[in-house]
Scaffold this motif. Sequence first.
Motif, PDB file in Angstrom:
ATOM      1  N   GLY A   1     -58.438 -35.895 -21.122  1.00  0.00           N
ATOM      2  CA  GLY A   1     -58.690 -37.075 -21.947  1.00  0.00           C
ATOM      3  C   GLY A   1     -57.864 -37.174 -23.209  1.00  0.00           C
ATOM      4  N   GLN A   2     -56.892 -36.280 -23.406  1.00  0.00           N
ATOM      5  CA  GLN A   2     -56.028 -36.340 -24.582  1.00  0.00           C
ATOM      6  C   GLN A   2     -54.565 -36.315 -24.148  1.00  0.00           C
ATOM      7  OE1 GLN A   2     -57.234 -33.022 -27.058  1.00  0.00           O
ATOM      8  NE2 GLN A   2     -58.760 -34.258 -28.118  1.00  0.00           N
ATOM      9  N   LEU A   3     -53.713 -36.863 -25.025  1.00  0.00           N
ATOM     10  CA  LEU A   3     -52.291 -36.911 -24.752  1.00  0.00           C
ATOM     11  C   LEU A   3     -51.560 -35.914 -25.644  1.00  0.00           C
ATOM     12  CD1 LEU A   3     -51.741 -40.767 -24.373  1.00  0.00           C
ATOM     13  CD2 LEU A   3     -52.034 -39.040 -22.579  1.00  0.00           C
ATOM     14  N   HIS A   4     -50.660 -35.146 -25.036  1.00  0.00           N
ATOM     15  CA  HIS A   4     -49.974 -34.071 -25.745  1.00  0.00           C
ATOM     16  C   HIS A   4     -48.463 -34.285 -25.675  1.00  0.00           C
ATOM     17  CE1 HIS A   4     -53.755 -31.844 -26.004  1.00  0.00           C
ATOM     18  NE2 HIS A   4     -53.950 -32.181 -24.736  1.00  0.00           N
ATOM     19  N   PRO A   5     -47.815 -34.649 -26.809  1.00  0.00           N
ATOM     20  CA  PRO A   5     -46.364 -34.854 -26.820  1.00  0.00           C
ATOM     21  C   PRO A   5     -45.616 -33.527 -26.993  1.00  0.00           C
ATOM     22  CG  PRO A   5     -47.298 -35.477 -28.938  1.00  0.00           C
ATOM     23  CD  PRO A   5     -48.451 -35.056 -28.073  1.00  0.00           C
ATOM     24  N   GLN A   6     -44.562 -33.372 -26.217  1.00  0.00           N
ATOM     25  CA  GLN A   6     -43.701 -32.192 -26.320  1.00  0.00           C
ATOM     26  C   GLN A   6     -42.270 -32.655 -26.526  1.00  0.00           C
ATOM     27  OE1 GLN A   6     -43.832 -29.551 -22.954  1.00  0.00           O
ATOM     28  NE2 GLN A   6     -42.334 -28.122 -23.798  1.00  0.00           N
ATOM     29  N   PHE A   7     -41.662 -32.225 -27.633  1.00  0.00           N
ATOM     30  CA  PHE A   7     -40.316 -32.661 -27.998  1.00  0.00           C
ATOM     31  C   PHE A   7     -39.270 -31.953 -27.140  1.00  0.00           C
ATOM     32  CE2 PHE A   7     -36.445 -32.171 -30.610  1.00  0.00           C
ATOM     33  CZ  PHE A   7     -36.187 -33.503 -30.906  1.00  0.00           C
ATOM     34  N   PHE A   8     -38.226 -32.690 -26.761  1.00  0.00           N
ATOM     35  CA  PHE A   8     -37.063 -32.063 -26.127  1.00  0.00           C
ATOM     36  C   PHE A   8     -35.793 -32.643 -26.743  1.00  0.00           C
ATOM     37  CE2 PHE A   8     -38.089 -35.724 -23.452  1.00  0.00           C
ATOM     38  CZ  PHE A   8     -36.858 -36.297 -23.146  1.00  0.00           C
ATOM     39  N   GLU A   9     -34.795 -31.785 -26.892  1.00  0.00           N
ATOM     40  CA  GLU A   9     -33.554 -32.164 -27.565  1.00  0.00           C
ATOM     41  C   GLU A   9     -32.607 -32.920 -26.634  1.00  0.00           C
ATOM     42  OE1 GLU A   9     -31.695 -29.667 -30.711  1.00  0.00           O
ATOM     43  OE2 GLU A   9     -32.840 -28.039 -29.745  1.00  0.00           O
ATOM     44  N   THR A  10     -31.863 -33.841 -27.220  1.00  0.00           N
ATOM     45  CA  THR A  10     -30.894 -34.610 -26.443  1.00  0.00           C
ATOM     46  C   THR A  10     -29.509 -34.658 -27.094  1.00  0.00           C
ATOM     47  OG1 THR A  10     -31.569 -36.670 -27.533  1.00  0.00           O
ATOM     48  CG2 THR A  10     -32.689 -36.108 -25.467  1.00  0.00           C
ATOM     49  N   ALA A  11     -29.374 -34.340 -28.355  1.00  0.00           N
ATOM     50  CA  ALA A  11     -28.115 -34.555 -29.078  1.00  0.00           C
ATOM     51  C   ALA A  11     -26.965 -33.780 -28.448  1.00  0.00           C
ATOM     52  CB  ALA A  11     -28.276 -34.168 -30.542  1.00  0.00           C
ATOM     53  N   ALA A  12     -25.822 -34.424 -28.365  1.00  0.00           N
ATOM     54  CA  ALA A  12     -24.606 -33.769 -27.893  1.00  0.00           C
ATOM     55  C   ALA A  12     -23.820 -33.161 -29.045  1.00  0.00           C
ATOM     56  CB  ALA A  12     -23.731 -34.777 -27.151  1.00  0.00           C
ATOM     57  N   VAL A  13     -23.989 -33.747 -30.231  1.00  0.00           N
ATOM     58  CA  VAL A  13     -23.302 -33.299 -31.437  1.00  0.00           C
ATOM     59  C   VAL A  13     -24.314 -33.270 -32.569  1.00  0.00           C
ATOM     60  CG1 VAL A  13     -21.445 -33.814 -33.077  1.00  0.00           C
ATOM     61  CG2 VAL A  13     -21.121 -34.316 -30.654  1.00  0.00           C
ATOM     62  N   ASP A  14     -24.274 -32.215 -33.381  1.00  0.00           N
ATOM     63  CA  ASP A  14     -25.182 -32.116 -34.517  1.00  0.00           C
ATOM     64  C   ASP A  14     -24.456 -32.483 -35.810  1.00  0.00           C
ATOM     65  OD1 ASP A  14     -27.291 -31.302 -32.952  1.00  0.00           O
ATOM     66  OD2 ASP A  14     -27.049 -29.168 -33.383  1.00  0.00           O
ATOM     67  N   TRP A  15     -25.261 -32.846 -36.814  1.00  0.00           N
ATOM     68  CA  TRP A  15     -24.780 -33.028 -38.184  1.00  0.00           C
ATOM     69  C   TRP A  15     -25.515 -32.030 -39.064  1.00  0.00           C
ATOM     70  CZ3 TRP A  15     -21.242 -36.925 -39.694  1.00  0.00           C
ATOM     71  CH2 TRP A  15     -20.901 -37.854 -38.696  1.00  0.00           C
ATOM     72  N   ALA A  16     -24.832 -31.474 -40.054  1.00  0.00           N
ATOM     73  CA  ALA A  16     -25.468 -30.473 -40.908  1.00  0.00           C
ATOM     74  C   ALA A  16     -24.854 -30.503 -42.298  1.00  0.00           C
ATOM     75  CB  ALA A  16     -25.319 -29.073 -40.303  1.00  0.00           C
ATOM     76  N   THR A  17     -25.655 -30.099 -43.274  1.00  0.00           N
ATOM     77  CA  THR A  17     -25.161 -29.863 -44.626  1.00  0.00           C
ATOM     78  C   THR A  17     -25.309 -28.379 -44.927  1.00  0.00           C
ATOM     79  OG1 THR A  17     -27.347 -30.344 -45.583  1.00  0.00           O
ATOM     80  CG2 THR A  17     -25.783 -32.177 -45.417  1.00  0.00           C
ATOM     81  N   ALA A  18     -24.409 -27.851 -45.737  1.00  0.00           N
ATOM     82  CA  ALA A  18     -24.457 -26.432 -46.078  1.00  0.00           C
ATOM     83  C   ALA A  18     -23.822 -26.232 -47.449  1.00  0.00           C
ATOM     84  CB  ALA A  18     -23.737 -25.594 -45.021  1.00  0.00           C
ATOM     85  N   THR A  19     -24.035 -25.048 -48.000  1.00  0.00           N
ATOM     86  CA  THR A  19     -23.503 -24.712 -49.321  1.00  0.00           C
ATOM     87  C   THR A  19     -22.694 -23.427 -49.242  1.00  0.00           C
ATOM     88  OG1 THR A  19     -25.392 -25.743 -50.416  1.00  0.00           O
ATOM     89  CG2 THR A  19     -24.095 -24.194 -51.716  1.00  0.00           C
ATOM     90  N   LEU A  20     -21.526 -23.436 -49.856  1.00  0.00           N
ATOM     91  CA  LEU A  20     -20.671 -22.255 -49.945  1.00  0.00           C
ATOM     92  C   LEU A  20     -20.586 -21.832 -51.401  1.00  0.00           C
ATOM     93  CD1 LEU A  20     -18.533 -20.218 -48.924  1.00  0.00           C
ATOM     94  CD2 LEU A  20     -16.821 -22.035 -49.206  1.00  0.00           C
ATOM     95  N   ASP A  21     -21.005 -20.602 -51.680  1.00  0.00           N
ATOM     96  CA  ASP A  21     -20.912 -20.047 -53.035  1.00  0.00           C
ATOM     97  C   ASP A  21     -19.504 -19.500 -53.230  1.00  0.00           C
ATOM     98  OD1 ASP A  21     -21.065 -18.701 -55.425  1.00  0.00           O
ATOM     99  OD2 ASP A  21     -22.980 -17.729 -54.995  1.00  0.00           O
ATOM    100  N   ALA A  22     -18.747 -20.152 -54.089  1.00  0.00           N
ATOM    101  CA  ALA A  22     -17.346 -19.781 -54.308  1.00  0.00           C
ATOM    102  C   ALA A  22     -17.165 -19.064 -55.640  1.00  0.00           C
ATOM    103  CB  ALA A  22     -16.463 -21.020 -54.237  1.00  0.00           C
ATOM    104  N   SER A  23     -18.121 -18.244 -56.011  1.00  0.00           N
ATOM    105  CA  SER A  23     -18.015 -17.485 -57.266  1.00  0.00           C
ATOM    106  C   SER A  23     -16.745 -16.633 -57.247  1.00  0.00           C
ATOM    107  CB  SER A  23     -19.234 -16.581 -57.435  1.00  0.00           C
ATOM    108  OG  SER A  23     -20.420 -17.343 -57.504  1.00  0.00           O
ATOM    109  N   GLY A  24     -15.995 -16.698 -58.323  1.00  0.00           N
ATOM    110  CA  GLY A  24     -14.771 -15.911 -58.431  1.00  0.00           C
ATOM    111  C   GLY A  24     -13.543 -16.588 -57.876  1.00  0.00           C
ATOM    112  N   VAL A  25     -13.692 -17.729 -57.213  1.00  0.00           N
ATOM    113  CA  VAL A  25     -12.549 -18.447 -56.652  1.00  0.00           C
ATOM    114  C   VAL A  25     -11.859 -19.244 -57.757  1.00  0.00           C
ATOM    115  CG1 VAL A  25     -11.844 -20.294 -55.105  1.00  0.00           C
ATOM    116  CG2 VAL A  25     -13.466 -18.571 -54.326  1.00  0.00           C
TER     117      VAL A  25
END
Length: 405
Positions: free
Chosen positions: A234-258
């Motif tokens: 009597g309940q509905l249960h959603p389950q996620f599945f991935e489809t992306a072919a390409v991802d997008w991301a942000t990141a940080t590079l610590d360039a201390s001393g550069v």
Amino acid sequence: MKFIHAADLHLDSPFLGLTGLPNSLLADVRQSTFTAATKIFDQALAQQVDFVLLAGDLFDRAEQSVAAQAYLFQQFDRLNQAQIPVIVSFGNHDYLADQHQTVAYPANVTVLGSTVTTKTLTLRDGETVAISGFSYPQRWVTSDPLPDFPAHAATDWHIGMLHGAVATGSADHYAPFTVADLLGKRYDYWALGHIHHRQLLNQEPPILYAGNTQGRAINETGEKGAYLVTSDHGQLHPQFFETAAVDWATATLDASGVTDLTALGTQLTTWLTAHPAPRPTLTALTVTHLALTASDLASLRQGDWLQLYLRTHARQLKAAQRYLVALTPAVASQPLAAPQLDQQYWDQGAQTVFTSENLQATFGKLAQEPVLADWFGQKTVSTTLQQQAEQILAELMGEEDHDAS
């Protein structure tokens, strides 16, 4: 019962502004919305679902290409051969008033009209399900659509489809609603579209955004996909599945001393080796603690150095499956000081200028472009614009002080 809930396929997204990518990767990126969508239809067939729900913005633009229309017909026909119904609603990007569809979809496809209608299905096991929803008649739907949705039908299940956004009280352009009103309909599931990050608004019954199936820009990071929803006691249960072919991301590079660009290149290559991605990932990198000369910093900001790095380090980028779309030096934020402009007057002016009404009026006709309208509607845009204005003003006043000295 078993079905798939997906939304925001955005077929034909142009992916503008990507430069410096290898030609083969650029081709994959531009094909990625189709690749991601195919995974939905593959999953539907593999799981032998009872039906598929597509909750708006199947196409990125109202002017649909022949390739996009033909692709969708072919995928719908695959499901038709397996006797899997598809329920489609169109959203603010592919609204009905500007449809130029020149091909009739297969018989298994139901396209919801401009007013709320209900499609009733009898499943293979004899269960019945009512599915209520509508397609956008034009780009904006500013009124609350919930009063037009019927009460729970005399069926085993009732599902609502809605391409819209939670009401904010002002400038609501996308079928504004409240979670309380959705719950008031007593439906068993709400399949939402429009927001490109998957969100669960309510656990039981499930009210959720599937998110888009393929990220299209750097503000669309994270997992992208759809939901396989199954019934149990009597309940509905959603389950996620991935489809992306390409991802997008942000990141940080610590360039201390550069202190020069050669050292930055060495450190960046080391970072790539240490941070491989599981699939091709378009990455915007923020570099902190740089101590470069003014000319080196200018080259970095203008993108010249990044373009050279992309060409000379193609092997390392491919090995890490990371492709840099932006490299931004972080500048420590400084409080706005106004030696030649009374700070009190700036603060008063900011309160007057940076109102939602004034920003909307200034934005003007640009809001007629769907991509810009979606960006401008984000809650963080006003804050970002004010911060950028303060930074520019601070830099201008710094130049004035330098000239005066």
